[in-house]
Design an enzyme around this catalytic site. Structure first.
Site, mmCIF file in Angstrom:
data_model
loop_
_atom_site.group_PDB
_atom_site.id
_atom_site.type_symbol
_atom_site.label_atom_id
_atom_site.label_comp_id
_atom_site.label_asym_id
_atom_site.label_seq_id
_atom_site.Cartn_x
_atom_site.Cartn_y
_atom_site.Cartn_z
ATOM 1 N N CYS A 380 49.987 36.295 36.875
ATOM 2 C CA CYS A 380 49.618 37.569 36.829
ATOM 3 C C CYS A 380 50.584 38.526 37.890
ATOM 4 O O CYS A 380 51.544 38.841 37.384
ATOM 5 C CB CYS A 380 48.098 37.509 37.053
ATOM 6 S SG CYS A 380 47.384 39.165 36.381
ATOM 7 N N HIS A 506 45.502 34.207 33.617
ATOM 8 C CA HIS A 506 45.256 33.350 34.555
ATOM 9 C C HIS A 506 44.766 31.703 34.309
ATOM 10 O O HIS A 506 43.734 31.733 33.957
ATOM 11 C CB HIS A 506 44.056 33.713 35.474
ATOM 12 C CG HIS A 506 44.430 35.077 36.411
ATOM 13 N ND1 HIS A 506 44.748 34.876 37.672
ATOM 14 C CD2 HIS A 506 44.346 36.465 36.016
ATOM 15 C CE1 HIS A 506 45.038 36.207 38.085
ATOM 16 N NE2 HIS A 506 44.609 37.080 37.184
ATOM 17 N N GLU A 508 44.532 29.140 35.617
ATOM 18 C CA GLU A 508 43.789 28.417 36.601
ATOM 19 C C GLU A 508 42.420 28.320 36.489
ATOM 20 O O GLU A 508 41.773 27.380 36.805
ATOM 21 C CB GLU A 508 44.071 28.845 38.253
ATOM 22 C CG GLU A 508 43.466 30.110 38.399
ATOM 23 C CD GLU A 508 44.329 31.395 38.100
ATOM 24 O OE1 GLU A 508 45.222 31.360 37.271
ATOM 25 O OE2 GLU A 508 44.164 32.322 38.998
HETATM 26 N N1 GLN Z 1 47.954 44.024 40.392
HETATM 27 C C1 GLN Z 1 48.396 43.550 38.988
HETATM 28 C C2 GLN Z 1 47.478 44.264 37.869
HETATM 29 O O1 GLN Z 1 46.637 44.802 38.008
HETATM 30 C C3 GLN Z 1 48.062 41.859 39.149
HETATM 31 C C4 GLN Z 1 46.711 41.713 38.795
HETATM 32 C C5 GLN Z 1 46.319 40.276 38.986
HETATM 33 O O2 GLN Z 1 47.377 39.432 39.773
HETATM 34 N N2 GLN Z 1 45.340 39.579 38.780
HETATM 35 O O3 GLN Z 1 48.129 44.276 36.675
#
Ligand code: GLN
Length: 548
Positions: A380, A506, A508
């Site tokens: 992310c 994500h 994970e």
């Molecule tokens: N801050 C970034 C976004 O909002 C990444 C978010 C995250 O890592 N979950 O797109």
């Protein structure tokens, strides 16, 4: 007919109530029962989505896009359930529901009160999880007995047990039995007080699970049983273990599930623990070691990255390797300083995060991983920073950025998908939950998953700006995972690198101890290979020096 186990906690927080609930679920599943675990959280936030990771730890995301308590991660990792929004309720969301009904006039002019309106709503949220396909619902009540905040939840489970046919619900109370070094004794008094507190609000525990560092002597068990009004065999021990995945076996050894089945009148079905025993044999068996640097923003509080650390452990199980995680605060690398600290790691992972703090350091770290051939996994925010670094240092866009960090940058390669509804309203403005992704043949991702279509969970506001895709691709960045409509970038990779992958989702959240996530598996695999190469090069250098 669904049966219920209500799990409460006493004495102090952080005793591992979530793990205890998840482990009970695992044991009941091992006997062939269909289980669901639910968490009721006493705080006023509608969900943990708006809370700082330092306050609350990780926000666990479900397929249906709910932002939930991290205990739901344990539930999914220990059992076969798939968590949904309905598996996690907070006081805030219960009240929100009741207030919305009140505004609609649903209460027909009545005075709206904690009892019965709030407690009814809580009971409904529990009953909704039950159904023909669920044999047992385990309901974990957050907080500690004695707190003002959890009272409506406790009152609701008291009422529910009364309403259910006798033998359809059990109360399991997790307490703490501290060891007093000076007296060289385990002490039962806090447990007695906690149970007294519980009984004062009408809840009699059926099983008392004592968290302790040392084995509980028989006399103390008998004492707890007598003072807390339960049979001695209902006093069980949650003793410290060297790995959380051993908890189900520790409970099985004490027949916790046998007692639960007896109390719930469930027919005796043989317990099948082979897979848990296999995990234990790996944990206690010979393991190689691999060092992974997790470079993030919230590293001082490892609960913020709970699923990341579990997914790394699962990948370690697969490779029979102990994954030693080095938690490193990214701002340490801000001005290109301290990068030598990365010399000890075999792989680098940059996890998710929000806001600009620490991003400059992350960019330095990505550059190090990219140019030195260190296996790299960006998740992310980690993927976004990997793209920013590549754009700046390899694709000639020196001022590349995300509009999250600089709205004015000429190359905003990440932009906000939807404008915020209202600047004060941060909740509910993200791409959340499961989305499909199509993989490119032959990519690291395709090799890992072994298929072309995948679905993974998302939680972010910013997206890769597709207008920069060609320019980045020409410079060598591979776009190996795209949304099926081709509009959203899901995975980027680098060729001519041992393993370099960034994903917008994500992974994970979907890793399990018995079935580690394929991306974590291959990242840890590449890190192990990197370590072997490093060891070999190191040995050759030493040999050469000795010759000289
Ligand atoms: N801050 C970034 C976004 O909002 C990444 C978010 C995250 O890592 N979950 O797109």
């Amino acid at each position: 007919m669904t049966k219920f186990i209500f799990v409460t906690g006493g004495v102090l927080s952080s005793l591992g109530k979530g793990l205890a609930a998840a482990s009970c679920g695992a044991l009941l599943e091992s006997r062939g029962y269909k289980v669901a675990v639910q968490k009721l959280d006493p705080y006023i936030n509608v969900d943990p989505g708006t809370m700082s990771p330092f306050q609350h730890g990780e926000v666990f995301v479900t397929d249906d896009g709910a932002e939930t308590d991290l205990d739901l991660g344990h539930y999914e990792r220990f059992t076969n359930m798939t968590a949904t929004q309905g598996h996690n309720w907070t006081t805030g969301r219960i009240y929100q529901k009741v207030i919305n009904k009140e505004r609609r006039g649903d209460y027909l002019g009545k005075t709206v009160q904690v009892i019965p309106h709030i407690t009814d709503e809580i009971k409904n949220s529990i009953k909704k999880i039950a159904g023909d396909d669920i044999d047992i619902v385990i309901v974990e009540i957050g907080g500690t007995v004695g707190d003002i905040e959890s009272l409506p939840f406790l009152e609701a489970i008291r009422q529910l047990k009364l309403e259910l046919p006798v033998g359809d619900a059990v109360n399991l109370h997790l307490t703490y039995v501290p060891y007093l070094q000076a007296a060289r004794e385990l002490k039962s008094k806090p447990t007695q007080h906690s149970v007294k507190e519980l009984r004062s609000i009408g809840i009699q525990p059926d099983i008392i699970l004592c968290r302790c560092e040392k084995h509980l002597p028989e006399e103390l068990r008998a004492k707890i049983a007598l003072f807390c009004s339960v049979p001695v065999e209902a006093v069980k021990i949650a003793i410290d273990v060297n790995n959380i995945y051993k908890v189900p076996i520790s409970f099985a050894d004490q027949e916790v599930d046998t007692l639960v089945c007896k109390l719930l009148g469930l027919p005796h079905q043989r317990r099948k623990m082979e897979k848990w025993e296999y995990l234990s044999s790996i944990i206690d068996g010979p393991m190689s070691e691999v060092n992974i640097g997790v470079v993030g923003k919230y590293v001082d509080y490892p609960d913020s990255y709970k699923s990341i650390s579990e997914a790394l452990t699962h990948a370690g199980f697969h490779h029979k390797a102990k994954v030693k995680v080095h938690w490193i605060e990214s701002s340490r690398f801000e001005k290109g300083e301290n990068l030598e600290e990365l010399d000890v790691v075999d792989g680098i992972l940059i996890p998710g995060g929000f806001g600009i703090r620490g991003v400059r350091g992350m960019v330095e770290v990505v550059q190090t991983a990219r140019t030195r051939g260190i296996p790299f996994f960006g998740i992310c925010l980690g993927m976004q920073v990997a793209c920013i670094e590549f754009a700046r240092n390899a694709a000639g866009m020196e001022s590349a950025n995300s509009s999250e960090f600089d709205d004015e940058a000429p190359f905003n390669i990440f932009y906000k998908l939807r404008e915020l509804v209202d600047i004060d309203e941060m909740g509910g403005t993200m791409r959340l939950g499961a989305f499909d992704c199509q993989l490119e043949d032959g990519s690291f991702a395709h090799k890992a998953y072994g298929k072309s279509f995948i679905s993974e969970r998302h939680r972010h506001r910013y997206e890769f700006n597709i207008g920069f895709k060609d320019q980045m691709a020409e410079a060598g960045l591979k776009f190996t995972g795209m949304s099926p409509d081709g509009l959203f970038v899901e995975i980027v990779e680098l060729e001519n690198h041992p393993w370099f992958l960034g994903c917008q989702f994500h992974p994970e959240f979907k890793s399990k101890p018995f079935e580690c996530h394929p991306l974590f598996r291959d990242f840890v695999g590449a890190s192990l290979a990197h370590r072997q190469t490093r060891d070999k090069v190191g040995a050759e250098e030493t040999a050469r020096e000795e010759l000289v």
